[in-house]
Scaffold this motif. Structure first.
Motif, PDB file in Angstrom:
ATOM      1  N   LEU A  64      40.618  40.538  31.432  1.00  0.00           N
ATOM      2  CA  LEU A  64      40.386  41.705  32.291  1.00  0.00           C
ATOM      3  C   LEU A  64      38.918  41.809  32.683  1.00  0.00           C
ATOM      4  N   VAL A  65      38.013  41.516  31.749  1.00  0.00           N
ATOM      5  CA  VAL A  65      36.585  41.544  32.066  1.00  0.00           C
ATOM      6  C   VAL A  65      36.284  40.587  33.210  1.00  0.00           C
ATOM      7  N   GLY A  66      36.833  39.364  33.127  1.00  0.00           N
ATOM      8  CA  GLY A  66      36.587  38.388  34.183  1.00  0.00           C
ATOM      9  C   GLY A  66      37.110  38.842  35.528  1.00  0.00           C
ATOM     10  N   VAL A  67      38.286  39.455  35.549  1.00  0.00           N
ATOM     11  CA  VAL A  67      38.873  39.935  36.797  1.00  0.00           C
ATOM     12  C   VAL A  67      38.026  41.065  37.385  1.00  0.00           C
ATOM     13  N   SER A  71      36.117  40.891  40.968  1.00  0.00           N
ATOM     14  CA  SER A  71      36.494  41.810  42.040  1.00  0.00           C
ATOM     15  C   SER A  71      35.435  42.870  42.304  1.00  0.00           C
ATOM     16  N   GLY A  72      34.579  43.130  41.333  1.00  0.00           N
ATOM     17  CA  GLY A  72      33.577  44.182  41.466  1.00  0.00           C
ATOM     18  C   GLY A  72      32.262  43.757  42.079  1.00  0.00           C
ATOM     19  N   GLY A  73      32.210  42.526  42.599  1.00  0.00           N
ATOM     20  CA  GLY A  73      30.994  42.075  43.271  1.00  0.00           C
ATOM     21  C   GLY A  73      29.920  41.543  42.353  1.00  0.00           C
ATOM     22  N   ILE A  74      30.207  41.422  41.060  1.00  0.00           N
ATOM     23  CA  ILE A  74      29.206  40.907  40.129  1.00  0.00           C
ATOM     24  C   ILE A  74      28.856  39.469  40.454  1.00  0.00           C
ATOM     25  N   SER A 113      38.974  31.833  35.994  1.00  0.00           N
ATOM     26  CA  SER A 113      38.260  32.969  36.588  1.00  0.00           C
ATOM     27  C   SER A 113      37.007  32.483  37.301  1.00  0.00           C
ATOM     28  N   ASP A 114      36.324  31.525  36.704  1.00  0.00           N
ATOM     29  CA  ASP A 114      35.102  30.977  37.286  1.00  0.00           C
ATOM     30  C   ASP A 114      35.417  30.273  38.602  1.00  0.00           C
ATOM     31  N   VAL A 115      36.386  29.367  38.582  1.00  0.00           N
ATOM     32  CA  VAL A 115      36.716  28.609  39.787  1.00  0.00           C
ATOM     33  C   VAL A 115      37.249  29.522  40.884  1.00  0.00           C
ATOM     34  N   ALA A 116      38.184  30.403  40.527  1.00  0.00           N
ATOM     35  CA  ALA A 116      38.803  31.266  41.525  1.00  0.00           C
ATOM     36  C   ALA A 116      37.815  32.288  42.076  1.00  0.00           C
ATOM     37  N   GLY A 117      36.889  32.774  41.218  1.00  0.00           N
ATOM     38  CA  GLY A 117      35.934  33.788  41.652  1.00  0.00           C
ATOM     39  C   GLY A 117      34.732  33.201  42.366  1.00  0.00           C
ATOM     40  N   LEU A 118      33.909  32.447  41.616  1.00  0.00           N
ATOM     41  CA  LEU A 118      32.718  31.855  42.204  1.00  0.00           C
ATOM     42  C   LEU A 118      33.061  30.770  43.214  1.00  0.00           C
ATOM     43  N   GLY A 119      34.160  30.028  42.953  1.00  0.00           N
ATOM     44  CA  GLY A 119      34.491  28.899  43.817  1.00  0.00           C
ATOM     45  C   GLY A 119      34.738  29.285  45.256  1.00  0.00           C
ATOM     46  N   GLN A 267      41.734  50.124  42.985  1.00  0.00           N
ATOM     47  CA  GLN A 267      41.393  48.717  42.785  1.00  0.00           C
ATOM     48  C   GLN A 267      41.466  48.345  41.306  1.00  0.00           C
ATOM     49  N   LEU A 268      41.061  49.284  40.441  1.00  0.00           N
ATOM     50  CA  LEU A 268      41.094  49.016  39.006  1.00  0.00           C
ATOM     51  C   LEU A 268      42.528  48.795  38.533  1.00  0.00           C
ATOM     52  N   PHE A 269      43.459  49.571  39.059  1.00  0.00           N
ATOM     53  CA  PHE A 269      44.869  49.390  38.696  1.00  0.00           C
ATOM     54  C   PHE A 269      45.361  48.009  39.106  1.00  0.00           C
ATOM     55  N   ALA A 270      44.970  47.563  40.298  1.00  0.00           N
ATOM     56  CA  ALA A 270      45.358  46.222  40.762  1.00  0.00           C
ATOM     57  C   ALA A 270      44.777  45.142  39.852  1.00  0.00           C
ATOM     58  N   MET A 271      43.572  45.374  39.349  1.00  0.00           N
ATOM     59  CA  MET A 271      42.952  44.409  38.439  1.00  0.00           C
ATOM     60  C   MET A 271      43.707  44.333  37.117  1.00  0.00           C
ATOM     61  N   PHE A 272      44.173  45.487  36.625  1.00  0.00           N
ATOM     62  CA  PHE A 272      44.973  45.496  35.406  1.00  0.00           C
ATOM     63  C   PHE A 272      46.263  44.699  35.618  1.00  0.00           C
ATOM     64  N   CYS A 273      46.880  44.853  36.770  1.00  0.00           N
ATOM     65  CA  CYS A 273      48.118  44.127  37.066  1.00  0.00           C
ATOM     66  C   CYS A 273      47.858  42.616  37.149  1.00  0.00           C
ATOM     67  N   GLU A 274      46.769  42.238  37.798  1.00  0.00           N
ATOM     68  CA  GLU A 274      46.428  40.812  37.910  1.00  0.00           C
ATOM     69  C   GLU A 274      46.172  40.206  36.533  1.00  0.00           C
ATOM     70  N   SER A 275      45.470  40.950  35.691  1.00  0.00           N
ATOM     71  CA  SER A 275      45.186  40.472  34.337  1.00  0.00           C
ATOM     72  C   SER A 275      46.469  40.328  33.533  1.00  0.00           C
TER      73      SER A 275
END
Length: 430
Positions: A64-67, A71-74, A113-119, A267-275
């Motif tokens: 969940l932290v990674g998601v 998604s939060g622009g970090i 998470s790294d590949v899908a996010g940063l990639g 958006q947070l709810f969607a992140m919980f679902c994705e996780s």
């Protein structure tokens, strides 16, 4: 005979493309149904018992932290820090890719998470700057392998839960190897750029002034603080690795929702679902692997593997080398998380018998699995990165060779110099 049946059933179900979690369950059902000495009613109890571990709670939390961070622009802020640090170097954009992964690894212990996010940012950026798509895909996939080595790490948590090894020691054991692995990959990029095998494009022509570096660090300060809070809290005893995962979730929500104001409740709810989708797959495999591990123990398969590996009569390092070579081959055909879940209970008695430090073996094992996640034909990070870049696996595989060669050499270095892994755990957990 039962051990041979287990292997044959597993190979067949993998060959027909059955997902690994269902493959494990199907094999277990077939074996139990045909064994008059095993009660089918024991299967649900063993299944549930596989999830009855306090340390496993940390896996969905770290996912969940990674998601949330993605998604939060970090990731954008971390990229800015990486740019000002190494963007001016030869092959600077590729170097930025690696450094960004090193920074992001302190917040999410997941390669995907790294590949899908940063990639999705890094690959188009590299292609636009003149890098071949296969180069962008390979550098992104390879840099993602740093994530599970530098804490926090989902593979370390799985290995620790399955072998009763201290996760805190594993986290500390991965710090130095993770940093050295990042440096090793940066050296490979520099050599390839100097030889003209990859583009030499940098983000800028000169080193940025200190003021610009400090500004980028200031803008990302709250995100960069995450790994220090997690590792520092574990080392000082303020919280356990599992509690650290809960702290990380609260901190990630606080930073993205109240400081950077980049997410809202919907958006947070969607992140919980994705996780939940990601974690559901992992937990199914963990529970099924507990049944599988119990069956192979009953069948004597672990004893067969130990007898085979120890037949040479050599010391623990030679035994560890044989196991490592075996894992490299298996990793080309079996997904990495599945390998950790399936093989940890089998190899653990061997580690105990040969006297190999369990933390040292855990780091080597995880590094081996990280090579697996980028190696065709099964490597999930390779598949994701090549899909984002739009390149075939053949082109990806050819471009991958020098990086895999360097990672294998680095793994062997760690294998024969265990002090690199055990130094920090011995300092903080004497």
């Amino acid at each position: 005979m039962e051990a041979i049946l287990i292997i044959a059933a597993a190979v067949f179900t993998l060959a027909i493309g059955l997902p690994i979690g269902f493959m494990i369950l199907l094999v277990c059902v077939i074996l139990i149904a045909n064994d008059p000495f095993v009660n089918m009613g024991a299967m649900p109890a063993i299944f549930v018992q596989g999830l009855d571990s306090f340390i496993l709670i940390s896996i969905p939390l770290f996912v969940l932290v990674g998601v949330i961070m993605n998604s939060g622009g970090i990731t954008h802020r971390l990229m800015e820090v990486a740019v000002v640090l190494v963007g001016h170097l030869r092959g600077g954009i590729a170097q930025v890719n690696i450094v960004a992964s090193m920074i992001f690894s302190g917040m999410s212990g997941s390669t995907t998470s790294d590949v899908a996010g940063l990639g999705r940012m890094e690959i188009p950026m590299m292609v636009k700057s003149g890098y071949r798509p296969e180069t962008a895909a390979v550098v992104t996939a390879v840099s993602a392998t740093i994530g599970p080595i530098i804490p926090p790490s989902v593979p370390f948590i799985l290995y620790g839960a399955l072998t009763s090894t201290s996760v805190g020691k594993l986290f500390l054991g991965g710090v130095i190897p993770g940093l050295l692995l990042g440096i090793c990959l940066m050296v490979v990029v520099a050599i390839l750029a100097r030889s003209g095998r990859i583009a030499t494009t940098g983000m800028s022509d000169r080193r940025p002034p200190i003021r610009q570096i400090l500004r980028a660090v200031r803008d990302s300060f709250w995100a960069l603080l995450t790994p220090f809070i997690l590792v520092g809290g574990i080392v000082t005893g303020y919280f356990t690795p599992t509690e650290a995962a809960g702290v990380a979730v609260v901190y990630a929500i606080f930073v993205t929702g109240f400081i950077y104001r980049s997410i809202n409740l919907r958006q947070l709810f969607a992140m919980f679902c994705e996780s939940a989708e990601i974690v559901g797959v992992i937990m199914l495999m963990v529970a099924a692997a507990n049944i599988f591990g119990w069956l192979i123990t009953q069948a004597g398969l672990s004893d067969m593997i130990m007898d085979f590996v120890t037949a040479t009569g050599q010391g623990p390092m030679v035994t560890l080398l044989l196991v490592t070579l075996l894992l490299l081959v298996l990793g080309m055909f079996i997904e990495a998380t599945s390998m950790i879940i399936l093989l940890s209970p089998i190899l653990w008695p061997l580690v105990q018998q040969t006297g190999v430090d369990p933390v040292h073996f855990g780091v080597v094992f995880t590094l081996n699995m990280m090579i697996a996640v980028i190696t065709p034909p099964i490597g999930i990070c390779g598949l994701i990165a090549s899909d984002i870049a739009g390149v075939s696996m053949r082109r990806y595989a050819v471009e991958l060779l020098p990086y895999v060669g360097a990672m294998i050499a680095f793994m062997l270095f760690i294998l024969f110099v265990p002090e690199i892994v055990t130094f920090l755990p011995n300092v903080f957990f004497p």
